[in-house]
Write a protein that holds these residues in place. Sequence first.
Motif, short mmCIF file in Angstrom:
data_model
loop_
_atom_site.label_atom_id
_atom_site.label_comp_id
_atom_site.label_asym_id
_atom_site.label_seq_id
_atom_site.Cartn_x
_atom_site.Cartn_y
_atom_site.Cartn_z
N UNK A 96 1.20 -1.43 0.13
CA UNK A 96 -0.23 0.20 -0.16
C UNK A 96 0.53 0.91 0.13
N UNK A 97 0.33 2.03 -0.16
CA UNK A 97 0.84 3.67 -0.27
C UNK A 97 -0.09 3.63 1.06
N UNK A 98 0.28 5.11 1.73
CA UNK A 98 0.68 5.45 2.87
C UNK A 98 0.15 6.92 3.30
N UNK A 99 -1.09 7.65 3.39
CA UNK A 99 -1.19 8.84 3.28
C UNK A 99 -1.60 8.76 4.93
N UNK A 100 -0.58 9.93 5.63
CA UNK A 100 -0.93 9.97 6.95
C UNK A 100 -1.54 11.52 7.21
N UNK A 101 -2.71 11.78 7.75
CA UNK A 101 -3.00 13.01 7.63
C UNK A 101 -2.94 14.23 8.50
N UNK A 102 -2.63 15.25 9.07
CA UNK A 102 -2.78 16.15 10.48
C UNK A 102 -4.59 15.85 10.90
N UNK A 103 -4.67 15.29 12.00
CA UNK A 103 -5.91 14.90 12.51
C UNK A 103 -7.28 16.12 12.55
N UNK A 104 -6.51 17.02 12.61
CA UNK A 104 -8.03 18.81 12.36
C UNK A 104 -8.49 18.02 11.18
N UNK A 105 -9.74 18.29 11.23
CA UNK A 105 -10.67 17.69 9.74
C UNK A 105 -11.00 18.62 9.04
#
Lengths: 408, 408
Positions: free
Chosen positions: B293-302
């Motif tokens: 997989x590729x991983x998009x780790x995004x900051x949690x602010x909506x």
Amino acid sequence: MISVAEATRLVAATVRPLGTELLSLPLAAGRLLREDLRADRDFPPFNRVAMDGVALRYEALAAGQREFFIEATQFAGQPPVTAPNPTAAVEIMTGAVLPAELDTVIRYEDLTFRTDEVGQRYATVQALPPRPGHNVHARAADRRQGDLLLPVGTRLKPAEMAVAATVGAATVAVARRPRLAVVSTGDELVPISEQPAAHQIRRSNGLMLQAAAWQAGAEAEAFHFDDDPAALRQGLPALLAGYDAVVLSGGVSMGKADFLPEILQELGVEQLFHGVAQRPGKPFWFGARAGGAVVFALPGNPVSTFVNFYRYVQPWLRAVQQPNGAAAAGSGPVPAVLTAPVDFKPAMTHFLLVSLEPGPDGRLLATPERAGGSGDMASLLTSSAFLELPPETSYFPAGTVLPVWRFR
Amino acid sequence: MISVAEATRLVAATVRPLGTELLSLPLAAGRLLREDLRADRDFPPFNRVAMDGVALRYEALAAGQREFFIEATQFAGQPPVTAPNPTAAVEIMTGAVLPAELDTVIRYEDLTFRTDEVGQRYATVQALPPRPGHNVHARAADRRQGDLLLPVGTRLKPAEMAVAATVGAATVAVARRPRLAVVSTGDELVPISEQPAAHQIRRSNGLMLQAAAWQAGAEAEAFHFDDDPAALRQGLPALLAGYDAVVLSGGVSMGKADFLPEILQELGVEQLFHGVAQRPGKPFWFGARAGGAVVFALPGNPVSTFVNFYRYVQPWLRAVQQPNGAAAAGSGPVPAVLTAPVDFKPAMTHFLLVSLEPGPDGRLLATPERAGGSGDMASLLTSSAFLELPPETSYFPAGTVLPVWRFR
């Protein structure tokens, strides 16, 4: 023959709101709410830390203090620590509750740290915050408890799903999906998997209408009848009783084989109009059965079927999902600029296939498609919308701004 | 920290086309073709009658004949009749094959009929057609047998479904759906159905991302992990092996509890970047695992999560459905006109929430939303897109044309 405006009005008059169903929130994606959803808490529900760093008293900075003793660490998801020491700070993470005594957060990028000989950490502020409350998302800054967030009739798109989840709407009341029977008629039509004889073609309108109905949030099943009055008399009653709407393609032009309007009236479907002053799609027949389905009987040419679906059926499908049957916001046409002159003499509304492209100045440009008439299915591939040219005018110079109905 | 342009390039470089599956055409609605579909016959396949009326020889009209003996009737779906009599006509229906000897159709509206004492019908032409071929949709007028109608990579929208049906594509090769694992992280998050404590909030990003992924044609399942390295080390490998992409929200800012990048690298996910010069969403981490997989780790602010999804994840989801992994047509931003001045000093790309509205002159107008920052989820409800303000400029006067990414 009636005008497009009158046909629009008569179709809208048959809108009755669909029933409501309760669904688990994930299953309700894309549906229209049948209840108001309000904030069960303030948004945010507490003074929420917006950056990783240290929390402190602005007052101490204002008094000249720059280095702060780290007296505790506060993670997101923990009850807030107490921070009684007026000259100390709390190392703190995004999403954490700001301790009650503190008012300002300095992010890591604006701090340096040192650790003394007994292992105690100190943070030194390198860039002063502009005001108290910096990097703090204050309780109730966005919405207050009790505020109406998602009114009845809202479609649950991704942002709405997030808000519904936040207020704890684990189960929501939504409109059920409209149920559409899509019926093709015509002896010349053979199934997709068959090889047509020289005088036959394959059935394509049914699948086109199904796909378009699915995009509009409806359930749609496909049926076919040959041009056989007995088969229609036998098969149509179950569709009229079991579906919210029946969309027929073919069978409503002026010819000898076009007995469909007669059969529909025999079956209790009251004719509301037959024939609309528009091109393409003029022979459009529309009726409703008391307590049963409405019937959109569309001429069978593919472009006529297509244009009538997006101009009349899709708005109806959206409206019945509204609690009050009102036209759904955002389902109507938008203005676009004609890029080439168009001449259309007949005193009819002209639905003109166009390709849409944004111009460099932000204007939506509509370029007429070179189409072979209402039978030219392939012209639907290269166009993305149709302009509605009003019947009162016959010449439309380039630059005219006209309503456009998108279908892509 | 890298630029938005560089981040876009690095994300695009990980695109590998998804596998192909064969589906029955109705089940393939909305999918992207993995084969070319060509016309198996001419469009139309025969000289097709476009109006109900009578078919005759134009030559006879040109010679002055007005009344025509009706020698046969020709319905749609029947092999064509023969019409040997040069002064007779054939009553004929829309969709029928034009008999070989005839060339012109006069519609009922332009005819009168009489029946003689032995029951023979005659039609009199009241309005002369402008040319031979009138009301006939000539064979091959729109497309020729063998023409490429739907090239590889075409999305099967309603018009494309109709064309695919017409050429007999009962089974089609399409890209399979991308499979997304949507993972929320954070101890502060409780399930939707639970009552959060004062320092907690309900999980909302996961459902938001799921709904957005569904809209982009992906399959998406939701998972949650607390901020617990052991649980992440145990749970993530199955997701990295079983999905095309893992989208994490939360866990990539600078704080002490944000160990996710470290764990991802331990698990074989190569970091491609961490930190993009943009606001909101700066702490965005992106990586890929060889053969996984590729991983998009995004900051949690909506708002950060939301903007990063539409700016990076959605284009990736569309591109992997393309046969060559190219950016999908129509998935990028369009130009819009800023209606109020915006000042943004940092040397970063600014993603600014706006509401979009068509102006009366056909221009798409973008009005900045009064938002409370990246934590203000409710601001997503009243906006419909975000502008991309380039980093080189800090003042954008009203009237500036800028690219806008729609999310509604």
